[in-house]
Design an enzyme around this catalytic site. Structure first.
Site, mmCIF file in Angstrom:
data_model
loop_
_atom_site.group_PDB
_atom_site.id
_atom_site.type_symbol
_atom_site.label_atom_id
_atom_site.label_comp_id
_atom_site.label_asym_id
_atom_site.label_seq_id
_atom_site.Cartn_x
_atom_site.Cartn_y
_atom_site.Cartn_z
ATOM 1 N N HIS B 142 0.746 -1.390 0.057
ATOM 2 C CA HIS B 142 -0.048 0.101 -0.084
ATOM 3 C C HIS B 142 0.742 1.315 0.077
ATOM 4 O O HIS B 142 0.475 2.293 0.338
ATOM 5 C CB HIS B 142 -0.901 0.245 1.168
ATOM 6 N N GLU B 297 -12.027 -9.666 0.380
ATOM 7 C CA GLU B 297 -13.187 -8.317 0.461
ATOM 8 C C GLU B 297 -13.679 -8.289 -1.125
ATOM 9 O O GLU B 297 -13.404 -6.976 -1.351
ATOM 10 C CB GLU B 297 -12.458 -7.260 1.006
ATOM 11 N N CYS B 315 -16.412 1.065 2.905
ATOM 12 C CA CYS B 315 -15.403 1.842 1.854
ATOM 13 C C CYS B 315 -15.745 1.304 0.544
ATOM 14 O O CYS B 315 -15.598 2.473 -0.481
ATOM 15 C CB CYS B 315 -13.928 1.348 2.199
ATOM 16 N N CYS B 381 -9.564 1.752 7.726
ATOM 17 C CA CYS B 381 -10.055 2.530 6.575
ATOM 18 C C CYS B 381 -11.306 3.100 6.490
ATOM 19 O O CYS B 381 -11.669 4.255 6.145
ATOM 20 C CB CYS B 381 -9.865 1.824 5.356
#
Lengths: 592, 592
Positions: B142, B297, B315, B381
């Protein structure tokens, strides 16, 4: 020579029943006998070839110092596939002597034996550069799991052939484990295997070790992770649901049942009964399949039983059969055989192609054409598990107690139980008539009446003048199954069964029709259509249903219309994915 | 001072519309205004406290050499939470000056700036002992994702406050990235952020870098894994479905839309249109939620849209809103606002407790009482993503083009667009009447007509003599929604909506009733029950349904009976899980 019994409860203090040897049941039927023959001539040889081609045999040669090569395989537990293959071959030899296979088994056993270390240790992954890692990560590395499969193979080989070659290897390893006493494995399996090893050898320390491996689970500090995935979150006696990794759960439950057969531990038994209740009333797919989730190959929550993403690993269904068999021997309750039979036909058998050479790992209840069997897997647990289960199969057909003989499954067969000879004539599962003739000194015959035929219970026939003849005629009227509305994924849907077979609709019978668009009206009669030429010979079912035209919007303000009339054809679910890929579904939309 | 616009298309060659500044829309309504105030006074301060308490701020102080402590946090991307918090605070400052918050923002920016390396590099994880690992694992770490969130925060801060303090940090880091040109990140985000940074600075190299990060995906050899999880399995222009990790997918799609706004690339546009089609016709939950699977996810296969195990990360819903907003600015097509509004109410808002202090990561459509919001997460997040979305909200209420003003969302508000002042009076979403008065030199008003009111389209009102007054009255009759039968998990079930709000049934309104046992008959009228005192003020819906008594068997040969009559109460789904835990379901069993 030892008898080829599966789960030898003949001296188990708490067993209601004793099994009969695999060798004492000769199947001559149209359904299972060809499958067993294919298992012997195609599946088992093919799996040995895969084990050889993928380095699984070579790993033993490496461990023995014969080859200077790296360990082969994606996973640390590749040895277990070889052991399961040995077990499959051994049970096959029990019912069908085969010198060529016998020689191959001896050759593989020689490789296994050569790899064993002087202290009895045996695991080809933890050799040389990884020797220092032995017993350092019981949670993840399947180290004792592999040992368990060796024990099972050894017991099977001993019982089937009378040879002690593999049994001696197993005992040396079990003694090594008993000395080290490393704790419980993240993947249960050794528990049940150690009880069987105890039964085969009479060595009480193996039973003690099995009990210990169950008792240490859920202790603090955690022995293998402390999570439900490993059934290590609570004491086993407090585990009142089926949870976590499904195969681990059910192997462990089988091991616990084995312990109860020996010592009658009431706390273990109560836990097993609660787990059974949890499984069969809240966490079992309609196929009998176990393990709803892809994440963790695990049981889901109560009623979490989706169709397309059902994981229902073939190994988990096999583990369920193993569990049911042990609970049956413990209680003589027909309900366990009811589930065993249902699971065998509808959750185990779908894992194998009709050719006997391709395998499912996951067994979804609905598919859009993408899920197909494969010849082998990097994680190849399921193929040899199927092979050993088929090879064991004759042993599941009967059990006995004090002159009472229990007929559990049905097929054309001849059974020798003591001096009693039983002949079964039937076209089960396609036809419901079962004709049984018995001669001998047995007292009574117990014939299982399946739940769908009014059971689960027993039809009891006394032998008079050493003879009994009985004909049962189970009604095979196609029937509809409905899930509890709490199974959100099955609402408004119907499944169809006939006798012990669950059905599905497959696109191969409906050229170009997306079966996810099909509706089976609630009132539509289901008619039988024998198709001896199809899929090895089946009774198809037909009904007039409807099929939507086109996909339609994802969400709409009115239910999607009924569509065009169309004959729907259903086939046994075990036979799906043997033709052109396309849509398939077990649950069909039902209009009221 | 820069205008506080979200997605600044004012100079974008291919934009149909230009946004209006967040600061130009003053919400005074009963629904959103209190939520924005709670966001400013509770959510945003609370999140800064969490960032401080969990070492997220300290990580910057460590990177600046002020503290000799280890990096804090379970994940490498903790910086991004601070950046999203800065973005949230910045947008909040745009609509509500707040010296205290402004000072906190400046203080955090000072910490961030101090941590930046001389070459512009900035990521507090890759410091000191991990400095050599920079740009070595773009797939998993990330690293550029964090940079992207910094860019977004910087642009927001600049547009909201006119200050360049964070923008300068962002440009130095972006210049560092442009020099190194490391490739694409496993977690997209920087793409859209770089286009916004280009818009804020006019520096074309940032746009070039964004385009490059999209173009390199799916190249061989793979840049970040080569898998669908990372949208790296095919060239982006060949990606015709939404697949893989849902947030990554939709951030990337937002970035691609940003590129199309600038350069009109027809291949990118065609891919976006196909992805939109895939999402909205086959892979979107009825909430608007995105991402069916817990594993990865991720988006599931077509029609794989289960209820209890719906992942539908908060998100991902926010990313969908971001994508819709960009596609709307690109096309002026009302359908994108239709989805944006629906997603906002029914997929974003459920992620936040009514208190504004607890958050859902996953948003299931059915639950048995175990799924509850949490104050914070190790992977945090979602919370700051909710905060920045709420703070941005006024900016989503309108857009403009050549004297035409588009009113997209409805609430009591005053909007200043150029010299035109628009006043909106309504009790939307509880009431459907919307009264709009406009004064100024605008040519026409475009008022969105939601799909459920006959749209999606526009009601167009010309301003005559610099004035227009219009009243729309959207019918808020409760309506039933049905899923396509291919959505196996929703068959035989109905969802209920009223206006832009999706409803659910929650056990708190049905003392002791297991709502998974409830049926809403097809013909049962749904009546409105205003409950101003409940859950911040809602219009509940009521109907006479039935509830089964007791759980019943898992599978049975007849459908489970209808049960006892019982009044069923439905509440807006956004408000669930704010009371006593219990069963909840969006989809109710419907009897025909």
């Amino acid at each position: 020579m030892a008898d080829s019994v599966i789960v030898d409860t003949r001296r188990s203090a708490h067993a209601a029943l004793r099994p009969v040897p695999v060798a004492s049941v000769v199947l001559t039927d149209h359904f299972w006998a060809p499958r067993l023959e294919r298992n012997r001539t195609s599946t088992i040889p093919g799996q040995l070839a895969h084990c050889e081609a993928t380095g699984r045999i070579q790993n033993f040669q490496r461990a023995a110092g014969k080859l200077d090569v790296p360990f082969e395989g994606l996973f640390a537990f590749n040895d277990s596939d070889v052991y399961k293959w040995l077990e499959a071959a051994a049970w096959s030899l029990a019912s069908h002597p085969d010198p060529e296979l016998d020689a191959k088994v001896d050759a593989v056993i020689a490789e296994v034996a050569a790899a064993q270390q002087p202290d009895g240790y045996l695991n080809t992954y933890f050799m040389f550069e990884r020797e220092s890692e032995r017993f350092t990560n019981l949670r993840d590395m399947h180290e004792i799991y592999c040992a368990g499969h060796l024990f099972q193979a050894a017991v099977a080989h001993f019982r089937a052939t009378g040879k002690r070659s593999l049994l001696e290897v197993a005992c040396k390893l079990a003694d090594c484990l008993a000395r080290v006493n490393p704790g419980a494995c993240g993947h249960p399996e050794a528990e049940l295997a150690l009880v069987e090893l105890f039964r085969a050898t009479g060595e009480g320390r193996y039973l003690t070790l099995a009990k210990h491996m169950i008792a240490v689970r859920g202790q603090k500090p955690a022995l293998c992770g402390g999570g439900a995935y490993w059934q290590d979150h609570v004491l086993y006696t407090e585990l009142t649901e089926v949870t976590g990794h499904a195969v681990r759960m059910l192997y462990l439950a089988s091991g616990a049942a084995d312990v109860v057969l020996e010592d009658g531990d009431p706390a273990l038994l109560a836990a097993l009964q609660a787990q059974w209740e949890s499984f069969t009333t809240r966490r079992m797919h309609v196929t009998g399949g176990a393990g709803a989730r892809w994440e963790g190959e695990a049981f889901g929550k109560d009623y979490e039983l989706t169709s397309e993403r059902a994981y229902t690993e073939t190994c988990a269904a096999i583990a369920s059969v193993m569990w049911s068999w042990r609970l049956f021997l413990l209680t003589a309750d027909a309900k366990y055989i009811d589930l065993l039979e249902w699971t065998l036909y509808n959750a185990v058998l779908p894992g194998l192609s009709l050719s006997g050479t391709e395998y499912f790992y996951q067994n979804p209840l609905a598919d859009r054409g993408g899920h197909r069997r494969k010849e082998w897997f990097g994680c190849a647990c399921c193929p040899p598990n199927l092979a050993r289960t088929l090879a064991q199969l004759p042993g599941y057909f009967a059990a006995e107690r004090d002159g009472d003989i229990y007929l559990t499954l049905y097929a054309d067969a001849t059974l020798e139980v003591g001096d009693t000879t039983i002949t079964v004539e039937t076209s089960y599962p396609e036809r419901g008539q079962v004709h049984v003739i018995a001669h001998g000194s047995a007292r009574r015959l117990f014939l299982r009446i399946p739940e769908w035929a009014g059971g689960p219970s027993w039809h009891i026939v006394p032998l008079e003048d050493r003879e009994a003849t009985v004909t049962l005629d189970f009604p095979l009227t196609p029937r509809r199954l409905y899930a509890n509305p709490r199974v959100l994924a099955c609402r408004g849907q119907v499944a169809v069964a006939r006798g012990p077979l669950l059905y599905c609709a497959e696109e191969a019978d409906h050229a170009g029709v997306d079966l996810w668009d099909a509706t089976l009206p609630a009132q539509a009669p289901l008619t039988e259509a024998p198709r001896p030429e199809l899929l090895g010979g089946i009774v198809a079912l037909q009904a007039t249903g409807t099929v939507l035209e086109g996909a339609g919007p994802l969400y709409a303000s009115a239910p999607h219309g009924p569509g065009q009339e169309r004959t729907l054809t259903l086939i046994p679910y075990y036979a799906w994915a043997n033709r052109t890929p396309g849509t398939m579904t077990v649950w069909l939309k039902e209009d009221n």
